[in-house]
Design a protein around this motif. Structure first.
Motif, PDB file in Angstrom:
ATOM      1  N   GLY A  31       0.796  -1.212   0.000  1.00  0.00           N
ATOM      2  CA  GLY A  31       0.000   0.000   0.000  1.00  0.00           C
ATOM      3  C   GLY A  31       0.831   1.263   0.000  1.00  0.00           C
ATOM      4  N   LEU A  32       0.180   2.386  -0.195  1.00  0.00           N
ATOM      5  CA  LEU A  32       0.823   3.688  -0.128  1.00  0.00           C
ATOM      6  C   LEU A  32       1.281   3.972   1.295  1.00  0.00           C
ATOM      7  CD1 LEU A  32      -1.807   5.654  -2.244  1.00  0.00           C
ATOM      8  CD2 LEU A  32       0.472   4.942  -3.008  1.00  0.00           C
ATOM      9  N   HIS A  33       2.178   4.931   1.426  1.00  0.00           N
ATOM     10  CA  HIS A  33       2.668   5.273   2.758  1.00  0.00           C
ATOM     11  C   HIS A  33       1.555   5.801   3.660  1.00  0.00           C
ATOM     12  CE1 HIS A  33       2.602   9.214   0.777  1.00  0.00           C
ATOM     13  NE2 HIS A  33       2.583   9.743   1.992  1.00  0.00           N
ATOM     14  N   ASP A  34       0.501   6.358   3.052  1.00  0.00           N
ATOM     15  CA  ASP A  34      -0.617   6.899   3.832  1.00  0.00           C
ATOM     16  C   ASP A  34      -1.903   6.101   3.603  1.00  0.00           C
ATOM     17  OD1 ASP A  34      -0.903   7.701   1.213  1.00  0.00           O
ATOM     18  OD2 ASP A  34      -1.426   9.782   1.681  1.00  0.00           O
ATOM     19  N   GLU A  35      -1.769   4.802   3.383  1.00  0.00           N
ATOM     20  CA  GLU A  35      -2.958   3.977   3.128  1.00  0.00           C
ATOM     21  C   GLU A  35      -3.910   3.979   4.320  1.00  0.00           C
ATOM     22  OE1 GLU A  35      -3.178   0.050   0.758  1.00  0.00           O
ATOM     23  OE2 GLU A  35      -3.084  -0.578   2.853  1.00  0.00           O
ATOM     24  N   SER A  36      -3.379   4.021   5.513  1.00  0.00           N
ATOM     25  CA  SER A  36      -4.261   4.038   6.690  1.00  0.00           C
ATOM     26  C   SER A  36      -5.124   5.290   6.688  1.00  0.00           C
ATOM     27  CB  SER A  36      -3.445   3.955   7.977  1.00  0.00           C
ATOM     28  OG  SER A  36      -2.587   5.074   8.105  1.00  0.00           O
ATOM     29  N   GLY A  37      -4.554   6.418   6.230  1.00  0.00           N
ATOM     30  CA  GLY A  37      -5.342   7.641   6.131  1.00  0.00           C
ATOM     31  C   GLY A  37      -6.420   7.526   5.066  1.00  0.00           C
ATOM     32  N   LEU A  38      -6.091   6.875   3.948  1.00  0.00           N
ATOM     33  CA  LEU A  38      -7.078   6.643   2.892  1.00  0.00           C
ATOM     34  C   LEU A  38      -8.225   5.789   3.404  1.00  0.00           C
ATOM     35  CD1 LEU A  38      -8.161   6.609   0.000  1.00  0.00           C
ATOM     36  CD2 LEU A  38      -6.515   4.790  -0.513  1.00  0.00           C
ATOM     37  N   LEU A  39      -7.908   4.738   4.157  1.00  0.00           N
ATOM     38  CA  LEU A  39      -8.959   3.879   4.711  1.00  0.00           C
ATOM     39  C   LEU A  39      -9.866   4.665   5.653  1.00  0.00           C
ATOM     40  CD1 LEU A  39      -6.815   0.685   5.417  1.00  0.00           C
ATOM     41  CD2 LEU A  39      -8.604   0.941   3.672  1.00  0.00           C
ATOM     42  N   VAL A  87      -9.070  -1.795  -0.901  1.00  0.00           N
ATOM     43  CA  VAL A  87      -7.874  -1.013  -0.556  1.00  0.00           C
ATOM     44  C   VAL A  87      -7.153  -1.671   0.611  1.00  0.00           C
ATOM     45  CG1 VAL A  87      -7.051   1.186   0.374  1.00  0.00           C
ATOM     46  CG2 VAL A  87      -8.775   1.163  -1.449  1.00  0.00           C
ATOM     47  N   GLU A  88      -7.912  -2.108   1.599  1.00  0.00           N
ATOM     48  CA  GLU A  88      -7.300  -2.689   2.791  1.00  0.00           C
ATOM     49  C   GLU A  88      -6.656  -4.048   2.496  1.00  0.00           C
ATOM     50  OE1 GLU A  88      -8.445  -3.185   7.479  1.00  0.00           O
ATOM     51  OE2 GLU A  88     -10.047  -3.474   6.006  1.00  0.00           O
ATOM     52  N   ARG A  89      -7.335  -4.893   1.715  1.00  0.00           N
ATOM     53  CA  ARG A  89      -6.831  -6.257   1.496  1.00  0.00           C
ATOM     54  C   ARG A  89      -5.863  -6.352   0.314  1.00  0.00           C
ATOM     55  NH1 ARG A  89     -10.384 -11.902   0.974  1.00  0.00           N
ATOM     56  NH2 ARG A  89      -8.576 -13.261   0.725  1.00  0.00           N
ATOM     57  N   TYR A  90      -6.127  -5.550  -0.745  1.00  0.00           N
ATOM     58  CA  TYR A  90      -5.336  -5.696  -1.972  1.00  0.00           C
ATOM     59  C   TYR A  90      -4.575  -4.427  -2.347  1.00  0.00           C
ATOM     60  CZ  TYR A  90      -8.474  -9.715  -2.416  1.00  0.00           C
ATOM     61  OH  TYR A  90      -9.183 -10.869  -2.183  1.00  0.00           O
ATOM     62  N   HIS A  91      -4.648  -3.400  -1.499  1.00  0.00           N
ATOM     63  CA  HIS A  91      -3.953  -2.130  -1.758  1.00  0.00           C
ATOM     64  C   HIS A  91      -4.347  -1.558  -3.118  1.00  0.00           C
ATOM     65  CE1 HIS A  91      -1.717  -3.643   1.614  1.00  0.00           C
ATOM     66  NE2 HIS A  91      -1.218  -4.648   0.889  1.00  0.00           N
ATOM     67  N   ALA A  92      -5.642  -1.636  -3.439  1.00  0.00           N
ATOM     68  CA  ALA A  92      -6.134  -1.183  -4.740  1.00  0.00           C
ATOM     69  C   ALA A  92      -5.710   0.248  -5.017  1.00  0.00           C
ATOM     70  CB  ALA A  92      -7.655  -1.295  -4.793  1.00  0.00           C
ATOM     71  N   GLU A  93      -5.176   0.469  -6.198  1.00  0.00           N
ATOM     72  CA  GLU A  93      -4.693   1.787  -6.592  1.00  0.00           C
ATOM     73  C   GLU A  93      -5.867   2.642  -7.059  1.00  0.00           C
ATOM     74  OE1 GLU A  93      -1.014   3.562  -9.196  1.00  0.00           O
ATOM     75  OE2 GLU A  93      -2.162   1.885 -10.044  1.00  0.00           O
ATOM     76  N   LEU A  94      -5.899   3.888  -6.601  1.00  0.00           N
ATOM     77  CA  LEU A  94      -6.967   4.811  -6.963  1.00  0.00           C
ATOM     78  C   LEU A  94      -6.386   6.012  -7.703  1.00  0.00           C
ATOM     79  CD1 LEU A  94      -9.053   4.702  -3.649  1.00  0.00           C
ATOM     80  CD2 LEU A  94      -9.312   3.316  -5.723  1.00  0.00           C
ATOM     81  N   PRO A  95      -7.204   6.734  -8.480  1.00  0.00           N
ATOM     82  CA  PRO A  95      -6.704   7.863  -9.271  1.00  0.00           C
ATOM     83  C   PRO A  95      -6.018   8.922  -8.410  1.00  0.00           C
ATOM     84  CG  PRO A  95      -8.923   7.269  -9.947  1.00  0.00           C
ATOM     85  CD  PRO A  95      -8.642   6.493  -8.706  1.00  0.00           C
ATOM     86  N   GLU A  96      -4.991   9.513  -8.948  1.00  0.00           N
ATOM     87  CA  GLU A  96      -4.229  10.516  -8.201  1.00  0.00           C
ATOM     88  C   GLU A  96      -5.078  11.741  -7.881  1.00  0.00           C
ATOM     89  OE1 GLU A  96      -1.574  12.167  -5.948  1.00  0.00           O
ATOM     90  OE2 GLU A  96      -1.343  10.146  -6.803  1.00  0.00           O
ATOM     91  N   GLU A  97      -6.027  12.078  -8.769  1.00  0.00           N
ATOM     92  CA  GLU A  97      -6.900  13.217  -8.494  1.00  0.00           C
ATOM     93  C   GLU A  97      -7.686  13.001  -7.198  1.00  0.00           C
ATOM     94  OE1 GLU A  97     -10.615  15.751 -10.514  1.00  0.00           O
ATOM     95  OE2 GLU A  97      -9.856  13.931 -11.486  1.00  0.00           O
ATOM     96  N   PHE A  98      -8.181  11.770  -7.013  1.00  0.00           N
ATOM     97  CA  PHE A  98      -8.910  11.466  -5.778  1.00  0.00           C
ATOM     98  C   PHE A  98      -7.969  11.472  -4.583  1.00  0.00           C
ATOM     99  CE2 PHE A  98     -10.466   8.158  -2.769  1.00  0.00           C
ATOM    100  CZ  PHE A  98     -11.610   8.823  -2.331  1.00  0.00           C
ATOM    101  N   ARG A 103      -5.847  13.794   0.589  1.00  0.00           N
ATOM    102  CA  ARG A 103      -4.744  14.390   1.358  1.00  0.00           C
ATOM    103  C   ARG A 103      -5.032  15.838   1.729  1.00  0.00           C
ATOM    104  NH1 ARG A 103      -1.167  11.232  -2.964  1.00  0.00           N
ATOM    105  NH2 ARG A 103      -0.829   9.298  -1.758  1.00  0.00           N
ATOM    106  N   ALA A 104      -5.645  16.572   0.813  1.00  0.00           N
ATOM    107  CA  ALA A 104      -5.979  17.964   1.099  1.00  0.00           C
ATOM    108  C   ALA A 104      -6.988  18.069   2.239  1.00  0.00           C
ATOM    109  CB  ALA A 104      -6.534  18.634  -0.157  1.00  0.00           C
ATOM    110  N   ALA A 105      -7.837  17.059   2.366  1.00  0.00           N
ATOM    111  CA  ALA A 105      -8.845  17.044   3.432  1.00  0.00           C
ATOM    112  C   ALA A 105      -8.305  16.449   4.728  1.00  0.00           C
ATOM    113  CB  ALA A 105     -10.067  16.252   2.981  1.00  0.00           C
TER     114      ALA A 105
END
Length: 278
Positions: A31-39, A87-98, A103-105
């Motif tokens: 996952g990304l370095h901030d995957e926990s924040g994404l979750l 995202v949690e199980r497979y670290h699914a990649e999402l668009p950078e715009e999202f 991150r801005a939020a």
């Protein structure tokens, strides 16, 4: 216009889009370095449509995902509730715009106003889809019948007011539409009724036949009420529980009981049949 993210083509049929990317292509080994924040962000959105049941994991099929098909939003983006699982199980990649918006939020979706929620739901489903849902839904049987004396337009109006206070409203909570139908012979099912009179007048009018009014508990949860006259001035007010699943069935029954308590001086008895789910 609402932006969509995470609607992979393998997801539930109601969300599927043949042109959408495959969830298999989104899988990443880490996952990304901030995957926990994404979750956390995905979990903090506002749910605007709730689906009952569960769907199997589209990649391995070895796990059920409760509520799959439900829709979540932050007011700008909308995603299926099961996206968090992938995202949690497979670290699914999402668009950078999202991801930039997340991150801005600071990884917390802001509350969505009721007005914005209504705008999104109407954009996604369309105004006419709710009425269509009312006529097409199939499900288990079950009913709650009240036997009331002297059901006039005035007493019928009080009944509908009591139901509204209990949470069952004649107007759709988002569109404001009122849906009336009448039974048809053969396999035609229900047909819409075009009657400009207020619903209490239509339901209380013996000449109108067995007319049914749709009562909305939520934007996607409803029951119906119809009036039959077995004899004299006695009216059998029949509330259908067909198509409701737990816990909505018990919530609607509780609302009916609360309304009935307000009309107990006119009630000559009632019958409740909680039919088992098929």
């Amino acid at each position: 216009m609402i932006k969509r993210v995470g609607f992979f083509r393998e997801f539930a049929p109601q969300d599927a889009d043949p042109a959408a990317p495959s969830v298999h292509d989104a899988v990443r080994p880490y996952g990304l370095h901030d995957e926990s924040g994404l979750l956390s962000y995905l979990a903090s959105g506002t749910e605007i449509f709730s689906a009952m049941g569960a769907e199997r994991d589209a990649i391995t099929g070895d796990e059920w995902i409760p509520g799959a098909g439900s829709l979540v939003t932050d007011g700008t983006w909308m995603w299926p509730v099961e996206l968090r699982h992938y995202v949690e199980r497979y670290h699914a990649e999402l668009p950078e715009e999202f991801m930039a918006a997340v991150r801005a939020a600071r990884y917390s979706a802001a509350p969505v106003t009721r007005r914005r929620t209504e705008e999104i739901i109407l954009e996604v489903f369309g105004r006419s889809s709710f009425a269509a849902q009312a006529f097409e839904r199939q499900g288990a049987d079950g009913f709650f019948t009240w036997y009331l004396s002297d059901l006039t337009s005035e007493t019928c109006g009080r009944m509908l007011d009591s139901l509204a206070i209990a949470g069952l409203k004649a107007r759709h909570p988002l569109t404001g539409d009122i849906t009336l139908s009448a039974a048809t012979g053969g396999s035609g099912g229900a047909r819409p009724v075009r009657d400009t009179r207020p619903p209490p007048e239509v339901l209380a009018d013996p000449a109108a036949g067995e007319v049914t009014l749709y009562l909305w508990f939520a934007s996607d949860i409803f029951t119906t009420v119809g009036v039959r006259r077995p004899e004299g001035t006695t009216a059998a007010v029949v509330h259908s529980l067909a198509g409701l699943h737990e816990p909505e069935r018990e919530q609607v029954v509780a609302a009916l009981v609360r309304a009935l308590d307000q009309l107990r001086t006119h009630c000559m008895g009632f019958v409740l049949d909680r039919a088992d789910q098929p």
